[in-house]
Design an enzyme around this catalytic site. Structure first.
Site, short mmCIF file in Angstrom:
data_model
loop_
_atom_site.label_atom_id
_atom_site.label_comp_id
_atom_site.label_asym_id
_atom_site.label_seq_id
_atom_site.Cartn_x
_atom_site.Cartn_y
_atom_site.Cartn_z
N ASP A 1 1.10 -1.57 -0.02
CA ASP A 1 -0.23 -0.41 0.27
C ASP A 1 1.08 1.25 -0.29
O ASP A 1 0.23 2.36 0.21
CB ASP A 1 -0.58 0.12 0.93
CG ASP A 1 -0.41 0.28 2.56
OD1 ASP A 1 1.26 -0.14 3.05
OD2 ASP A 1 -0.60 -0.48 3.52
N HIS B 1 12.26 5.24 13.11
CA HIS B 1 12.08 5.30 11.68
C HIS B 1 12.66 6.52 11.11
O HIS B 1 13.18 7.86 11.55
CB HIS B 1 10.94 5.63 11.13
CG HIS B 1 10.89 5.67 10.10
ND1 HIS B 1 10.87 6.29 8.93
CD2 HIS B 1 9.79 4.12 8.83
CE1 HIS B 1 10.38 6.25 7.32
NE2 HIS B 1 9.74 4.72 8.27
N GLU C 1 -2.05 4.90 2.33
CA GLU C 1 -2.01 3.77 1.61
C GLU C 1 -3.18 3.08 1.61
O GLU C 1 -3.84 2.70 1.26
CB GLU C 1 -1.37 3.32 4.01
CG GLU C 1 -0.07 3.19 3.59
CD GLU C 1 0.15 4.41 4.20
OE1 GLU C 1 -0.97 5.50 4.39
OE2 GLU C 1 1.31 4.89 4.80
N ARG D 1 1.99 8.07 8.97
CA ARG D 1 1.56 9.55 8.86
C ARG D 1 0.67 10.14 9.89
O ARG D 1 0.87 11.26 10.25
CB ARG D 1 1.34 10.16 7.28
CG ARG D 1 2.65 10.82 6.61
CD ARG D 1 1.87 10.86 5.29
NE ARG D 1 2.28 11.01 4.49
CZ ARG D 1 3.82 10.62 3.71
NH1 ARG D 1 3.83 9.58 4.14
NH2 ARG D 1 4.46 11.59 3.08
N GLU E 1 -0.40 -9.09 -1.27
CA GLU E 1 -0.59 -8.27 0.41
C GLU E 1 -2.23 -7.94 -0.35
O GLU E 1 -2.12 -6.95 -0.50
CB GLU E 1 -0.76 -7.23 1.03
CG GLU E 1 -0.53 -7.40 2.46
CD GLU E 1 0.45 -6.87 3.44
OE1 GLU E 1 0.63 -5.22 3.05
OE2 GLU E 1 1.23 -7.10 3.84
N HIS F 1 6.04 5.26 12.91
CA HIS F 1 6.40 6.21 12.34
C HIS F 1 4.95 6.55 10.97
O HIS F 1 4.81 7.11 10.46
CB HIS F 1 6.98 5.50 11.18
CG HIS F 1 6.41 4.19 10.02
ND1 HIS F 1 6.23 3.23 10.31
CD2 HIS F 1 5.61 4.18 8.76
CE1 HIS F 1 5.52 2.34 9.55
NE2 HIS F 1 5.02 3.21 8.82
C1 UD1 Z 1 6.92 5.04 4.14
C2 UD1 Z 1 4.94 4.21 3.00
C3 UD1 Z 1 4.55 3.92 4.35
C4 UD1 Z 1 5.34 3.20 4.62
C5 UD1 Z 1 6.36 3.53 5.73
C6 UD1 Z 1 7.74 2.20 5.75
C7 UD1 Z 1 4.30 5.39 1.56
C8 UD1 Z 1 3.29 7.21 0.81
N1 UD1 Z 1 4.20 5.94 2.96
O1 UD1 Z 1 6.23 5.86 5.12
O2 UD1 Z 1 3.47 3.25 3.85
O3 UD1 Z 1 4.33 2.07 5.90
O4 UD1 Z 1 6.85 4.04 4.33
O5 UD1 Z 1 8.29 2.70 6.98
O6 UD1 Z 1 3.94 5.48 0.93
N2 UD1 Z 1 13.63 8.17 5.15
C9 UD1 Z 1 15.15 8.20 4.74
N3 UD1 Z 1 15.82 6.89 4.59
C10 UD1 Z 1 15.12 6.23 4.43
C11 UD1 Z 1 13.73 6.22 4.57
C12 UD1 Z 1 13.13 7.24 4.88
O7 UD1 Z 1 16.11 9.19 5.21
O8 UD1 Z 1 15.69 4.75 4.56
C13 UD1 Z 1 13.36 9.52 5.51
C14 UD1 Z 1 13.25 10.77 4.16
O9 UD1 Z 1 13.91 12.05 4.28
C15 UD1 Z 1 12.40 10.83 3.42
C16 UD1 Z 1 11.31 10.17 4.62
O10 UD1 Z 1 11.85 9.35 5.94
O11 UD1 Z 1 11.98 11.01 2.23
C17 UD1 Z 1 9.46 9.76 3.96
O12 UD1 Z 1 10.44 8.33 3.28
P1 UD1 Z 1 8.56 7.99 2.51
O13 UD1 Z 1 9.22 6.47 1.69
O14 UD1 Z 1 7.81 8.70 1.72
O15 UD1 Z 1 7.36 8.66 3.75
P2 UD1 Z 1 8.03 7.03 4.73
O16 UD1 Z 1 7.16 7.88 6.80
O17 UD1 Z 1 9.11 6.24 5.05
N1 UDP Z 2 11.84 -3.39 10.72
C1 UDP Z 2 12.82 -3.68 10.69
N2 UDP Z 2 13.95 -3.40 11.45
C2 UDP Z 2 13.59 -1.99 12.59
C3 UDP Z 2 11.61 -1.74 12.67
C4 UDP Z 2 11.01 -2.50 11.44
O1 UDP Z 2 13.18 -4.83 9.95
O2 UDP Z 2 14.13 -1.49 13.05
C5 UDP Z 2 10.80 -4.82 9.67
C6 UDP Z 2 9.78 -4.96 10.63
O3 UDP Z 2 10.36 -6.61 11.51
C7 UDP Z 2 8.54 -5.07 9.69
C8 UDP Z 2 8.99 -3.98 8.90
O4 UDP Z 2 10.05 -3.86 9.38
O5 UDP Z 2 9.08 -6.45 8.88
C9 UDP Z 2 8.08 -3.49 8.85
O6 UDP Z 2 8.48 -1.85 8.26
P1 UDP Z 2 7.54 -0.61 8.84
O7 UDP Z 2 6.97 -0.62 10.64
O8 UDP Z 2 8.80 0.74 8.18
O9 UDP Z 2 6.56 -0.89 7.26
P2 UDP Z 2 5.07 -1.18 7.71
O10 UDP Z 2 4.82 -2.16 7.93
O11 UDP Z 2 4.09 -0.29 8.43
O12 UDP Z 2 4.23 -0.76 6.50
#
Ligand code: UD1
Ligand code: UDP
Length: 372
Positions: free
Chosen positions: A99, A243, A135, A212, A121, A210
């Site tokens: 999602d 995160h 999502e 939104r 999924e 994490h």
């Molecule tokens: C995203 C997904 C969310 C998912 C989550 C899992 C969308 C809209 N959101 O949210 O559904 O649950 O990932 O973790 O698709 N960043 C880093 N390094 C990384 C990852 C993120 O620096 O490896 C920082 C960056 O500044 C980036 C920001 O996090 O711009 C946001 O990342 P983004 O993927 O847009 O949103 P998430 O909150 O991570």
């Molecule tokens: N996870 C990880 N390291 C961490 C936190 C979570 O590997 O420090 C794993 C967790 O076991 C799960 C996945 O990341 O499999 C979940 O990711 P996240 O919570 O970022 O996203 P969501 O599932 O909410 O989309």
């Protein structure tokens, strides 16, 4: 030999990578498939952690992540750049997962290119377009344009049936590939958690948040609940792999940066994280994936959300919804700490999300469809 089925697997964030990795490995080991991995790198560091663990070298890496990125630019980048790759590679089928923006935008891009789509999924729903945002709409979109729906549970199968999508024989109940990933990791990857320096005499509460919807005030309230719990229970410690999203980092580090027995750490590699989940006394989370994994490890989970698209573990009793509400979080954790019967009633290890064979079921389904 018959022509190989050309499958492009697209993913971009940590959870998609964890859940697609077993499928990448499954398709790569079967000679009927040409498995091509395309990562958007919506996440960079948190994606690379997973690629390394599963030894996956992407065939295409769009390297899209920007600091504090926004939904508009990420969505258009994913659509425009996947278009180019699809035109070049000409896949028989594109697989997307879950999602995220990567999933929703890639599904739309493949639909525009008239390429068959498989949604891994599929069928998860809260039926509330604002929760989780964005999502819920990403998965509705991915399901609407998909030709094959790989649903993890009976409930997700029902959701696709009820949604009125008219794609003949598109629905497959496969289990969730997250359990394939968890079992592979727990069974094959050695981990040592010494580097976290946890106190073995204290009960560990693992926290992740994490979403939104929890940015700002709700996340502050979650942090306030942690402070209250720490102050009233000298026998607990809280560990929070924070995160990398700056909206999370800024709030959490300001609130919990200097609180005793609270360890703020970087996101963990999946193998140590799985091990930490297993060792934890209680998990507090708004993560989707963690809600699916923890029940099979027998650890009680309190979900920091008011609604979930994963009702199965709630029905089994190993997960409870507490929202981002300080009083509810504090009182439920307190009850788990003080009431053994309540704790044990939640601690049962059940596995509503799969048996570790989801990837092979998905591979078989694709094979059957394309060989006929
Ligand atoms: C995203 C997904 C969310 C998912 C989550 C899992 C969308 C809209 N959101 O949210 O559904 O649950 O990932 O973790 O698709 N960043 C880093 N390094 C990384 C990852 C993120 O620096 O490896 C920082 C960056 O500044 C980036 C920001 O996090 O711009 C946001 O990342 P983004 O993927 O847009 O949103 P998430 O909150 O991570
Ligand atoms: N996870 C990880 N390291 C961490 C936190 C979570 O590997 O420090 C794993 C967790 O076991 C799960 C996945 O990341 O499999 C979940 O990711 P996240 O919570 O970022 O996203 P969501 O599932 O909410 O989309």
């Amino acid at each position: 030999m018959n022509k190989k089925i050309k499958v492009v697997l697209v993913f971009g964030t940590r959870p998609e990578a964890i859940k697609m990795a077993p499928l990448v490995l499954e398709l790569k080991k079967r000679e009927e498939f040409e498995a091509i991995t395309l990562v958007t790198a919506q996440h960079r560091q948190m994606l690379d952690q997973v690629l390394e663990l599963f030894d996956i070298v992407p065939d295409y890496d769009l390297n899209l992540m920007k600091p504090n990125q926004n939904l508009w630019s990420l969505t258009t980048d994913v659509i425009m750049q996947t278009k180019e790759i699809f035109e070049k590679v000409k896949p028989d089928i594109v697989l997307v997962h879950g999602d995220t923006t990567t999933a929703g935008a890639t599904a739309l891009s493949a639909f525009y290119a008239r390429i068959p789509i498989g949604h891994v999924e599929a069928g998860l729903r809260t039926f509330n377009k604002d929760y989780p945002f964005p999502e819920e709409i990403n998965r509705v979109l991915a399901d609407a344009v998909s030709d094959m729906h790989f649903c993890p549970t009976d409930g997700s199968v029902e959701n696709i049936k009820k949604s009125g999508i008219k794609t003949p024989n598109s629905i497959y109940k496969t289990g969730n590939t997250v359990i394939d990933a968890l079992l592979y990791t727990v069974n094959n990857k050695e981990v040592d958690l010494d580097f976290i320096n946890l106190d073995p005499n204290l009960k560990t509460i693992l926290l992740t948040s994490h979403r939104r919807e929890n940015f700002g005030k709700p996340l502050e309230e979650i942090c306030d609940a942690v402070i209250e719990l720490i102050n009233s229970n000298k026998d607990i410690q809280v560990v929070y792999p924070v995160h990398l999203n700056p909206n999370v980092q800024n709030t959490v580090r300001a609130k919990l940066g200097n609180v005793e027995r609270v360890k703020l750490i970087d996101p963990l590699d999946y193998a140590p994280f799985a091990s930490l989940m297993k060792k934890s006394h209680i998990i507090l989370t708004d993560s989707g994936g963690v809600q699916e994994e923890a029940p099979s490890l027998g650890v009680p989970v309190l979900v920091l959300r008011d609604e979930t698209e994963r009702p199965e573990a709630l029905e089994y009793g190993c997960v409870k919804l507490v929202g981002a509400h300080k009083d509810k979080i504090v009182s439920t954790v307190q009850k788990l700490l003080n009431d053994k019967d309540f704790y044990n009633s939640m601690k049962q290890a059940v596995n509503p999300y799969g048996d570790g064979l989801a990837s092979s079921r998905i591979a078989e389904a694709i094979l059957t469809r394309f060989q006929n």
